[in-house]
Design an enzyme around this catalytic site. Sequence first.
Site, PDB file in Angstrom:
ATOM      1  N   GLY A 104       0.230  -0.969   0.085  1.00 58.95           N
ATOM      2  CA  GLY A 104       0.345  -0.107   0.434  1.00 58.95           C
ATOM      3  C   GLY A 104       0.576   1.329  -0.285  1.00 58.95           C
ATOM      4  O   GLY A 104       2.220   1.312  -0.079  1.00 58.95           O
ATOM      5  N   THR A 150       1.088   3.685   2.531  1.00 59.64           N
ATOM      6  CA  THR A 150       1.543   3.710   3.269  1.00 59.64           C
ATOM      7  C   THR A 150       2.636   2.875   3.911  1.00 59.64           C
ATOM      8  O   THR A 150       4.050   3.562   3.780  1.00 59.64           O
ATOM      9  CB  THR A 150       1.174   3.498   4.842  1.00 59.64           C
ATOM     10  OG1 THR A 150       0.027   4.560   4.749  1.00 59.64           O
ATOM     11  CG2 THR A 150       1.783   4.477   6.189  1.00 59.64           C
ATOM     12  N   ALA A 208      -3.361  -0.076   6.792  1.00 62.10           N
ATOM     13  CA  ALA A 208      -4.395  -0.517   7.001  1.00 62.10           C
ATOM     14  C   ALA A 208      -5.905   0.197   6.702  1.00 62.10           C
ATOM     15  O   ALA A 208      -5.478   1.306   6.220  1.00 62.10           O
ATOM     16  CB  ALA A 208      -5.139  -0.796   8.888  1.00 62.10           C
ATOM     17  N   ASP A 209      -6.855  -0.410   6.114  1.00 65.42           N
ATOM     18  CA  ASP A 209      -7.883   0.392   5.603  1.00 65.42           C
ATOM     19  C   ASP A 209      -8.435   0.903   7.237  1.00 65.42           C
ATOM     20  O   ASP A 209      -9.324   2.408   6.995  1.00 65.42           O
ATOM     21  CB  ASP A 209      -8.528  -0.270   4.643  1.00 65.42           C
ATOM     22  CG  ASP A 209      -8.339  -0.837   4.160  1.00 65.42           C
ATOM     23  OD1 ASP A 209      -7.200   0.248   3.108  1.00 65.42           O
ATOM     24  OD2 ASP A 209      -7.900  -2.152   3.490  1.00 65.42           O
ATOM     25  N   LYS A 230      -8.082  -4.984   6.625  1.00 62.89           N
ATOM     26  CA  LYS A 230      -7.102  -5.054   5.473  1.00 62.89           C
ATOM     27  C   LYS A 230      -7.691  -5.456   4.172  1.00 62.89           C
ATOM     28  O   LYS A 230      -8.779  -6.012   3.857  1.00 62.89           O
ATOM     29  CB  LYS A 230      -6.260  -5.237   5.646  1.00 62.89           C
ATOM     30  CG  LYS A 230      -5.277  -4.808   7.302  1.00 62.89           C
ATOM     31  CD  LYS A 230      -3.477  -5.238   7.259  1.00 62.89           C
ATOM     32  CE  LYS A 230      -3.448  -6.305   6.434  1.00 62.89           C
ATOM     33  NZ  LYS A 230      -2.841  -4.816   5.634  1.00 62.89           N
ATOM     34  N   GLY A 231      -6.791  -5.195   3.126  1.00 65.79           N
ATOM     35  CA  GLY A 231      -6.913  -5.370   1.239  1.00 65.79           C
ATOM     36  C   GLY A 231      -7.569  -4.457   0.589  1.00 65.79           C
ATOM     37  O   GLY A 231      -7.768  -4.995   0.094  1.00 65.79           O
ATOM     38  N   GLY A 232      -7.841  -3.006   0.801  1.00 65.18           N
ATOM     39  CA  GLY A 232      -7.612  -2.160  -0.291  1.00 65.18           C
ATOM     40  C   GLY A 232      -7.336  -2.676  -0.804  1.00 65.18           C
ATOM     41  O   GLY A 232      -7.691  -2.310  -1.932  1.00 65.18           O
ATOM     42  N   GLY A 233      -5.785  -2.548  -1.516  1.00 66.21           N
ATOM     43  CA  GLY A 233      -4.784  -2.832  -2.024  1.00 66.21           C
ATOM     44  C   GLY A 233      -4.970  -4.558  -3.142  1.00 66.21           C
ATOM     45  O   GLY A 233      -4.162  -4.888  -3.395  1.00 66.21           O
ATOM     46  N   GLU A 252      -0.972 -11.411   3.319  1.00 64.06           N
ATOM     47  CA  GLU A 252      -0.756  -9.862   4.171  1.00 64.06           C
ATOM     48  C   GLU A 252      -0.952 -10.697   6.028  1.00 64.06           C
ATOM     49  O   GLU A 252      -0.790 -10.640   6.534  1.00 64.06           O
ATOM     50  CB  GLU A 252      -1.579  -8.498   4.501  1.00 64.06           C
ATOM     51  CG  GLU A 252      -1.268  -8.060   3.305  1.00 64.06           C
ATOM     52  CD  GLU A 252      -2.327  -6.920   2.808  1.00 64.06           C
ATOM     53  OE1 GLU A 252      -1.710  -5.389   2.530  1.00 64.06           O
ATOM     54  OE2 GLU A 252      -3.452  -6.586   3.473  1.00 64.06           O
TER      55      GLU A 252
HETATM   56  C1  5RP Z   1      -3.122  -3.573   1.016  1.00 63.88           C
HETATM   57  C2  5RP Z   1      -3.878  -3.291   2.844  1.00 63.88           C
HETATM   58  C3  5RP Z   1      -3.219  -1.999   2.590  1.00 63.88           C
HETATM   59  O1  5RP Z   1      -2.704  -2.247   4.165  1.00 63.88           O
HETATM   60  C4  5RP Z   1      -4.495  -0.759   2.819  1.00 63.88           C
HETATM   61  O2  5RP Z   1      -5.197  -0.676   2.016  1.00 63.88           O
HETATM   62  C5  5RP Z   1      -4.038   0.586   3.487  1.00 63.88           C
HETATM   63  O3  5RP Z   1      -3.245   1.185   2.499  1.00 63.88           O
HETATM   64  P1  5RP Z   1      -2.698   2.841   2.101  1.00 63.88           P
HETATM   65  O4  5RP Z   1      -1.413   2.410   2.804  1.00 63.88           O
HETATM   66  O5  5RP Z   1      -2.335   2.689   0.598  1.00 63.88           O
HETATM   67  O6  5RP Z   1      -3.926   3.162   2.895  1.00 63.88           O
HETATM   68  O7  5RP Z   1      -4.773  -3.919   2.313  1.00 63.88           O
HETATM   69  O8  5RP Z   1      -3.759  -5.385   0.523  1.00 63.88           O
END
Ligand code: 5RP
Length: 219
Positions: free
Chosen positions: A28, A30, A82-83, A93-96, A102
């Site tokens: 992600g 971050t 994390a989301d 989690k899992g937005g990406g 993970e």
């Molecule tokens: C990827 C995730 C990421 O950690 C989550 O989506 C946060 O992403 P970002 O750091 O871009 O806000 O779980 O699967």
Amino acid sequence: MNQDALKKQAAEAALDYVDGGVIGVGTGSTVNHFIDALAKIKGRIEGVVSSSEASTERLKRHAIPVLDLNAAGELSVYIDGADESNALLQLIKGGGGALTREKIIAAASRTFVCIADESKLVKALGAFPLPVEVVAMARSYVARELVRLGGTPIWREGYVTDNGNLILDVHHLEILEPLALEQRINNIAGVVTVGIFALRPADILILGSADGPEILKAN
Ligand code: 5RP
């Protein structure tokens, strides 16, 4: 400070938790800041187990050795974003889309340090649509089961995970009992991974804020 600067602040603060050996690295925006910061102290670690092809590519660009989890044994620390997080450091989690790898790396690590900007800390999980990785042939069946649980699953069309599976993003779920819901969704046939991280929550949450990094610990 904008959100990206807060993410960078949290990511750089996580370097304090890197103490040699092999570490786990998530996925992600971050974590991308973390990888860039890690590059400056890469001589201190043996290598990294990566949670996605995207992170692997970035790590390799910095010439940081990427290792197979099967050869690495237990990891000292896992750094990931994390989301959403609640006060118990249970996460969505899992937005990406990298939730399966993970979750495996989090389980295989002694300490899980989550890095995020302060907007990710919420009272109750669920405003962020819950990602669920599913085997392709089970997509419609799993979607119907998720509707029975009160959610509105939306297929992330055109997206295939690094493991060759699909993602359903579940809207409108009130996650009042993260542990129970994680187990309930895990048990639906065809589900590979649900993006609730409550069975294995984070141990430490570093939040980027205008006053500097805030550190929260799980009990
Ligand atoms: C990827 C995730 C990421 O950690 C989550 O989506 C946060 O992403 P970002 O750091 O871009 O806000 O779980 O699967």
